[in-house]
Enzyme design. Structure first.
Site, mmCIF file in Angstrom:
data_model
loop_
_atom_site.group_PDB
_atom_site.id
_atom_site.type_symbol
_atom_site.label_atom_id
_atom_site.label_comp_id
_atom_site.label_asym_id
_atom_site.label_seq_id
_atom_site.Cartn_x
_atom_site.Cartn_y
_atom_site.Cartn_z
ATOM 1 N N LEU A 50 0.856 -1.182 0.000
ATOM 2 C CA LEU A 50 0.000 0.000 0.000
ATOM 3 C C LEU A 50 0.892 1.232 0.000
ATOM 4 O O LEU A 50 1.977 1.227 0.590
ATOM 5 C CB LEU A 50 -0.901 0.029 1.246
ATOM 6 N N ASP A 51 0.420 2.311 -0.629
ATOM 7 C CA ASP A 51 1.152 3.572 -0.595
ATOM 8 C C ASP A 51 1.313 4.059 0.839
ATOM 9 O O ASP A 51 0.524 3.710 1.728
ATOM 10 C CB ASP A 51 0.407 4.647 -1.394
ATOM 11 N N LYS A 52 2.280 4.920 1.054
ATOM 12 C CA LYS A 52 2.563 5.446 2.388
ATOM 13 C C LYS A 52 1.333 6.100 3.004
ATOM 14 O O LYS A 52 1.027 5.914 4.179
ATOM 15 C CB LYS A 52 3.714 6.457 2.318
ATOM 16 N N THR A 54 -1.770 5.513 2.445
ATOM 17 C CA THR A 54 -2.940 4.632 2.494
ATOM 18 C C THR A 54 -2.928 3.763 3.743
ATOM 19 O O THR A 54 -1.916 3.145 4.070
ATOM 20 C CB THR A 54 -2.982 3.735 1.247
ATOM 21 N N ARG A 148 -5.393 6.761 -7.012
ATOM 22 C CA ARG A 148 -5.142 8.195 -6.878
ATOM 23 C C ARG A 148 -5.240 8.898 -8.234
ATOM 24 O O ARG A 148 -5.836 9.984 -8.349
ATOM 25 C CB ARG A 148 -3.767 8.404 -6.241
#
Length: 223
Positions: A50-52, A54, A148
């Site tokens: 997961l992105d930072k 998220t 995003r």
């Protein structure tokens, strides 16, 4: 702290905090190192990320065989994923599909193209909530920054996502909400509502459960 949602011999499900990187960055400890520090007797294998910004559900495998199985499932898109996102801005359409090629852009961003290379498909429903727009998102592919970019493309950048033009906020409002997949012949379903962030009010859970009842939603077919 990383919250453990479920554990078995093959894999664990965790609730990743918003603002924590997957791998270590500078002096910041990432998800994998945090797990290793908290549970030194367990060997963890990453199978997705997961992105930072998220938060939410993240699978980590506990043996090489399980890691390989999850790798195959993600490659074949055999794992159903749902995300929740909030935007301050009304989208060009309330529901639908965003698709296109994903290409690196400037300042660490990605952008959609008309090409088939690195193709991403994102489906969504949305509804108004307390002056914002809430999205239930179903990514059919797993490309970097896919959700995003998709929401920005319909005029609704995610609240707190400064990289893609989202309004300033206390966090990036993207949360990995639900996962389900077949494991050893059994369908396993997991959900985890967001807990941190001013935008996720005490009424948010009731809103999601009512507005985005999975049994009533008619998702477009996979194409």
């Amino acid at each position: 702290m990383i919250q453990i949602i479920f554990r078995c011999d093959d894999y664990w499900l965790i609730n990743k905090p918003a603002g924590m990187s997957f791998h270590a960055e500078s002096d910041e400890v990432g998800v994998m190192q945090s797990l290793a520090d908290m549970y030194p007797d367990v060997t963890f294998y990453p199978v997705h990320r997961l992105d930072k910004m998220t938060s939410g559900l993240l699978i980590v495998a506990c043996n090489k065989e399980a890691a390989a199985t999850f790798g195959f499932k993600f490659e074949k898109h055999d794992i159903e994923k749902r995300y929740l996102a909030i935007s301050k801005r009304k989208p060009k359409k309330k529901q639908g599909t965003v698709s296109g090629g994903m290409q690196p852009s400037r300042r660490g961003q990605w952008k959609l193209t008309q090409e088939a290379k690195n193709f991403a498909v994102t489906q969504f429903f949305s509804s108004a909530f307390q002056g914002n727009r809430v999205f239930l998102v179903r990514p059919l592919t797993g490309k970097t920054h896919q959700i995003r970019v998709a929401l920005k493309s319909i005029g609704s950048p995610i609240l707190g996502d400064s990289r893609y033009g989202g309004d300033e906020s206390d966090r990036g409002y993207l949360h990995a909400y639900a996962l389900w997949f077949e494991w050893n012949g059994e369908v396993r379903r997991y959900t985890c509502l967001p807990e941190s962030g001013d935008g996720f009010s005490s009424d948010f859970a009731d809103f999601v459960n009512t507005q985005f009842d999975e049994s009533l939603l008619k998702w477009p077919s996979k194409k």
